[in-house]
Design an enzyme around this catalytic site. Structure first.
Site, PDB file in Angstrom:
ATOM      1  N   ASP A  13       0.824  -1.222   0.000  1.00 48.87           N
ATOM      2  CA  ASP A  13       0.000   0.000   0.000  1.00 48.87           C
ATOM      3  C   ASP A  13       0.852   1.263   0.000  1.00 48.87           C
ATOM      4  OD1 ASP A  13      -2.229  -1.594   0.124  1.00 48.87           O
ATOM      5  OD2 ASP A  13      -2.597  -1.267   2.264  1.00 48.87           O
ATOM      6  N   ARG A  93      -0.821   5.142  16.980  1.00 45.54           N
ATOM      7  CA  ARG A  93      -1.198   6.129  15.945  1.00 45.54           C
ATOM      8  C   ARG A  93      -0.926   7.580  16.322  1.00 45.54           C
ATOM      9  NH1 ARG A  93      -0.486   2.777  11.967  1.00 45.54           N
ATOM     10  NH2 ARG A  93      -1.601   0.876  12.435  1.00 45.54           N
ATOM     11  N   ASP A 122      -7.960   3.635  12.320  1.00 44.97           N
ATOM     12  CA  ASP A 122      -6.655   4.287  12.253  1.00 44.97           C
ATOM     13  C   ASP A 122      -6.687   5.612  11.503  1.00 44.97           C
ATOM     14  OD1 ASP A 122      -5.395   2.330  13.760  1.00 44.97           O
ATOM     15  OD2 ASP A 122      -4.978   1.077  12.015  1.00 44.97           O
ATOM     16  N   SER A 173      -4.334  -9.205   7.367  1.00 44.04           N
ATOM     17  CA  SER A 173      -3.822  -7.854   7.545  1.00 44.04           C
ATOM     18  C   SER A 173      -3.377  -7.745   9.009  1.00 44.04           C
ATOM     19  CB  SER A 173      -4.928  -6.854   7.233  1.00 44.04           C
ATOM     20  OG  SER A 173      -4.647  -5.617   7.856  1.00 44.04           O
TER      21      SER A 173
END
Ligand code: ARG
Length: 402
Positions: A13, A93, A122, A173
């Site tokens: 990504d 985060r 996120d 993931s």
């Protein structure tokens, strides 16, 4: 020319994102990769970033900061989302975003970018944190904008000569840092399906665990875990070594049906051996040093704190105020918790503290009892008074109605 600072993991990504951002925004892309203790070698990440077209690559080790300023306050607050998730990703985060904003300011970039999709928590955490830190900065999330599927991305990568990472075949993931690991997608999306053994990396299956239990003693000084089995260790090292011990005994597997901030219920698997053990140990030590009324207040605050962290509200006065409250409570939290690890189970078997409010003279049923049994009588008379009053009143009404 526009300049964009991108959080770069080295996966498909964000590799595609480097190229896509450069074209779409006619921009220079600066890649930033952070070590939060995810345990991935970052040696060749710089070459990878430059190889896919970044103009510069920064690699920052934030493990210490993460442990001290994010993980520790969350541990002390007892922040466990919906009673199960110790919040590894959610705590990471805001720190990642803070570093992105700092580097953007220093790089004179007007935009920061990240690889979050449009349906997770996120993206919210990062966008909201960025605005809290610098309202003038723009946040771009290419994966939210580009509308490419996984096969589209692979096609895009091929067409642009972007090397495709080996991890692309992985049906899951995952995200990981010092405080734990999360696994989503594939067969896990059926909440009835038992997670296959292959998804776990930090924890052993109960069947594979040693036959003999392990005992672990964790010492806390003012709420900070400082020693394991008598050996003093800095926090990051302590967490790593507890991950190893607890993981070997299968502790810290979490299978959870979770309420996302964006309104979706999702099935999440976590591995958090050290976090599970430390929350258990810390909570138990608090139980012996904290008065009953304060325990209740603190418990409720812990839930509020977990929600704040989960919902991306790290950089808020509410979080800071709870931190101050929790810090005050931690002054008392000194002592040792003893735990027994056995085939996935992490059980408290002992606790002691110089600040213990436990008094044998009050608790004992044996000789040496100092509790005034006769005082109980008067206490109970008054305690039960409202109940008795209510009962008398309903009897009077019943009699009047008959
Ligand atoms: N559901 C968890 C959370 O919201 C895990 C998120 C994992 N993130 C990821 N990019 N894989 O904190």
């Amino acid at each position: 020319m526009e300049r964009i600072v991108l959080a770069y993991s080295g996966g498909l990504d964000t590799s595609v994102a480097v190229r896509w951002l450069a074209e779409r925004y006619d921009a220079e892309v600066v890649a930033v990769t952070m070590d939060l203790g995810q345990g991935k070698e970052l040696d060749d990440i710089r070459e990878r970033a430059l190889g896919v077209g970044a103009v510069r690559s920064h690699v920052v080790d934030v493990r210490e900061e993460f442990a001290q300023d994010y993980v520790l306050p969350a541990l002390q607050a007892g922040a466990v989302y919906e009673g199960k998730y110790p919040l590894a990703t959610a705590l990471g985060r805001p720190l990642i975003t803070q570093k992105l904003v700092e580097i953007a300011e220093f790089e004179n970039a007007g935009i920061i970018a990240h690889g979050c999709t449009g349906k997770g928590n996120d993206q919210v955490r990062m966008d909201v944190s960025a605005r809290a830190l610098n309202p003038d900065i723009r946040v771009v999330a290419p994966a939210r904008e580009w509308g490419m599927t996984r096969p589209d991305e692979i096609e895009y990568a091929r067409a642009h000569g972007i090397p495709i990472p080996a991890s692309v075949d992985n049906p899951y993931s995952t995200d990981a840092n010092l405080w734990g690991r999360s696994i989503e997608c594939g067969v896990l999306e059926d909440p009835w399906t038992e997670p296959p053994e292959e998804i776990y990396m930090l924890t052993k299956a109960p069947e594979e665990c040693p036959d003999a239990p392990a005992y672990v003693e964790v010492e806390f000084e003012a709420g900070v875990p400082t020693k394991v089995n008598g050996v003093a260790m800095p926090l990051t090292e302590l967490i790593n070594s507890l991950d190893t011990i607890a993981g070997a005994h299968g502790v810290g597997r979490i299978d959870m049906l979770e309420n996302r901030l964006v309104g979706i219920k999702s099935r999440e698997i976590y591995e958090a051996p050290a976090a599970t053990l430390l929350h258990t140990a810390h909570r138990e030590l608090e139980a012996i040093v904290i008065p009953k009324d304060l325990e209740r207040i603190k418990h409720d605050m812990g839930r509020t704190y977990a929600d704040l962290v989960y919902n991306g509200l790290w950089f808020t006065p509410a979080r800071e105020a709870i931190d101050a409250f929790v810090a005050k409570v931690q002054e008392r939290v000194n002592g040792v918790t003893r735990l027994k690890l056995y085939r996935g189970d992490c059980r408290v078997v002992g606790r002691k503290s110089p600040n213990a409010l436990y008094e044998t003279g009050l608790a004992t049923y044996d000789e040496g009892d100092q509790f005034d049994h006769t005082a109980a009588e008067g206490f109970i008379r008054i305690w039960g008074l409202p109940l008795e009053t209510t009962a008398r009143q309903s009897r009077r009404r019943a009699a009047a109605n008959s």
